[in-house]
Design an enzyme around this catalytic site. Structure first.
Site, PDB file in Angstrom:
ATOM      1  CG  HIS A  85      43.151   5.959  27.737  1.00  0.00           C
ATOM      2  ND1 HIS A  85      42.586   6.289  26.526  1.00  0.00           N
ATOM      3  CD2 HIS A  85      43.584   4.675  27.607  1.00  0.00           C
ATOM      4  CE1 HIS A  85      42.653   5.261  25.701  1.00  0.00           C
ATOM      5  NE2 HIS A  85      43.263   4.261  26.335  1.00  0.00           N
ATOM      6  CG  ASP A 105      40.243  12.097  17.758  1.00  0.00           C
ATOM      7  OD1 ASP A 105      39.202  11.615  17.261  1.00  0.00           O
ATOM      8  OD2 ASP A 105      41.380  11.858  17.318  1.00  0.00           O
TER       9      ASP A 105
END
Length: 291
Positions: A178, A208
């Site tokens: 991450h 996203d």
């Protein structure tokens, strides 16, 4: 026998807040020492000057209106404005003012709230922007879209909304972790912004997914901006020296051709984006679509 007491002027000079007296034309007749400390100008250079010379240019009109209302018996006795410091910086002041018609003067007490305003602006920014990318967040996008739709209706001009989904981002997170994914997202946000026209904006609405708002833009212009964004994403992203690819699916919807309200317009762009993902599932190319 008590010692001689300080004069009222000497007592006022001890106050951390500034006390000012101006005439009906806003010419400064008196200023306590704090006003000199706040603005950096010697009091001798301030007396006899119109106060509006010291007010921040963007606040002059509102300050004039406030002064007129006050002298007419209305307006707010407490108001904020900005002044220009001698060094060129901006000073935020909170005023408490009163018009004394018997003497033909306005008396004001000013407090420097510059530090408070900096904290307020920082909190406002945090409330309206995504912490990772510094882009406007979902909440701020809603405000921007509402204002753009109102202007589009008033001026009878179209606007476009681009719903953007990054293809392959989950694989990057899974492969590199991450923290690396966050760096890629931040770089992707910069690249998406680089594909915009002047006056456009792009917001991160979660994960996203991003939304771009293009005022005064039709479907053809929206597709052109989508192409420019995809071009920006074509260069590989480097993670610890390892190049990785990231592409985008972009759905384009326009007002008023596709929808006339905010929710419906976003839904149209979202649907266009997902339709493209379904039609080109597994494609490694650039994905752009318009409703």
């Amino acid at each position: 026998m008590p010692a001689e007491l300080p004069s009222p002027a000497e007592l006022l000079d001890l106050m951390p807040d500034a006390v000012c007296v101006v005439d009906a034309n806003a010419v400064l007749l008196y200023a306590s020492a704090a006003f000199e400390r706040m603005l950096g100008h010697p009091r001798g250079a301030l007396l006899g000057r119109p106060m509006f010379e010291l007010v921040h240019p963007d606040d002059i009109e509102a300050t004039r209106e406030q002064a007129v209302r006050l002298m007419e018996g209305g307006g707010e006795r407490h108001f904020r404005n900005r002044y220009r410091h001698r060094d060129g910086s901006t000073v935020d002041l909170l005023w408490s003012a009163q018009w004394l018609p018997r003497y033909g003067v306005r008396v004001g007490v000013a407090r420097d709230i510059s530090k408070l305003r900096r904290v307020e602006r920082e909190l406002e920014h945090r409330a309206n922007h995504d912490a990772l990318t510094a882009l406007p967040n979902r909440r701020r996008f809603g405000e921007l879209l509402g204002a753009a739709l109102a202007e589009g209706e008033r001026a009878e001009v179209p606007l476009a909304v681009l719903y953007i989904d990054l293809n392959g981002f989950k694989a990057i997170n899974d492969a590199f972790g991450h923290p690396a994914g966050d760096r890629v997202l931040a770089e992707a946000a910069r690249r998406l912004s680089a594909g915009l026209r002047e006056g456009d904006s792009v917001s991160r609405i979660g994960g996203d997914e991003f939304i771009a708002l293009l005022p005064a833009c039709d479907a053809v212009g929206g597709r052109a901006v989508a192409d420019a964004m995809c071009m920006q994403l074509q260069r590989p992203f480097l993670i610890d020296g390892c190049p990785v690819e990231l592409h985008a699916s972009i759905g384009v919807a326009t007002y008023p051709a596709d929808a006339s309200d905010a929710d419906a317009l976003v839904a149209c762009a979202d649907a266009a984006m997902y339709a493209m993902k379904r039609r080109r599932a597994g494609s490694a190319g650039v994905l752009v679509d318009a409703t």
